[in-house]
Design an enzyme around this catalytic site. Structure first.
Site: not given
Length: 330
Positions: A61, A15, A94-95
């Site tokens: 991610s 992101t 971030t996932d």
């Protein structure tokens, strides 16, 4: 702790560098120019000198895989051994950031420089984004001096790479380290077989939660798919359906043919202690090893590190039970 003077900024996507496309936000290249422009605009930030490397193609991610982790390790080694970098900042989505932090914590055992991961909940340039605060904050932390090992920098905090988890999907403080019991003997010396210089291979690992109604046939189908290890998310302190003789026999047979079976707790602040309940003892007798208070991310990354190094199952179980980098002991 020593201050980082030359930093490798390793961009993998996520992101933080995404831009709008016809289908929504998508990973984009060209992030180095944006970082340098923002740094120049921000003025004196007291950052280390840095060089930029980009893993192509940049990914969301959610598409993270073992091969991406191995590519990160290769790029990090090049940055340190050939480019003379004394610190690394990895940018990703971030996932799966906590998964990557945990995996790198074990894949980079013995690395003599600190590695920090960060990302953003909103893209750089978006109104109210946390991207530049996270990126430049992590760079400043490395410049001031951080401990060796892998850490995550997010929302102004440095967190242990093998203990952190993402608990929120839409908040700037999405990552945290929950208190979990982490009692285990610390390995006094790490074997050369799991040093960061050792070439790893992708391995077949599966994760399965226990749930009311799970059947032996479900577990058997997974175990018969060629998995080298199965990480079982147990109830509470490490219990499961102990009255299901077929399921226990299935687990025992898999263990006897060399599948590594490990147990973590489903509870966010739980830990596995098989002997508390008879139901837990049954699982231990079937061949499961305890991950103690490790997170799912840490247990998965640790299994990948050990199996990917080619260690036989008995050695994997031995080193899995010991604390290697602070994942199992304070």
């Amino acid at each position: 702790m020593s201050a980082c003077e030359k930093l490798l900024l390793l961009y993998t996507g996520g992101t933080i560098g995404m831009q709008q496309s016809a289908d929504g936000l998508a990973p984009a290249s060209g992030f180095e120019a944006r970082v340098r422009a923002q740094q120049a605009q921000a003025g004196d930030l007291h950052l280390p000198n840095w060089c930029f490397r980009e893993l192509l193609p940049p990914i969301d991610s959610a598409n993270m895989s073992q091969s991406n982790w191995l590519a990160m390790v290769a790029a990090i080694r090049t940055g340190i051994e050939q480019d003379g970098c004394d610190g690394v900042l990895v940018l990703q989505g971030t996932d799966t950031l906590a998964y990557s932090a945990a995996a790198l914590s074990f894949l980079l055992l013995g690395l003599p420089v600190p590695v920090v991961l960060t990302g953003a909940m909103l893209p750089a340039g978006a109104e109210g984004s946390d991207a530049w605060a996270n990126l430049f904050g992590a760079m400043q932390a490395l410049h001031q001096g951080t401990a060796q090992g892998v850490q995550v920098y997010f929302n102004g905090a440095l967190m242990h790479g093998a203990r952190v988890s993402k608990l929120q999907s839409d908040a700037f403080d999405a990552f945290t380290v929950l208190p979990r019991q982490r009692v285990a003997e610390r390995a006094t010396q790490l074997p050369d077989a799991i040093n960061y210089r050792v070439q790893r291979q992708p391995v077949n690992i599966a994760v399965l939660p226990f749930y009311p109604g799970i059947q032996a046939s479900h577990v058997s189908a997974l175990l018969n798919s060629g998995v080298q290890a199965l990480l079982l998310e147990c109830y509470g302190s490490g219990t499961g359906p102990s009255d299901n003789a077929e399921l226990l026999a299935t687990l025992k047979a898999a263990h006897e043919r060399g599948v590594v079976l490990a147990a973590i707790s489903q509870c966010p602040q739980g830990h596995v202690e098989f002997g508390v309940y008879a139901a837990g003892s049954q699982l231990r007798n079937a061949g499961l090893i305890s991950a103690g208070g490790m997170t799912r991310e840490a247990a998965l990354g640790k299994l990948f590190c050990l199996l990917g190094a080619g260690l036989p199952p008995a050695e994997v179980e031995h080193w899995f039970a010991l604390d290697l980098c602070g994942e199992r002991a304070e």
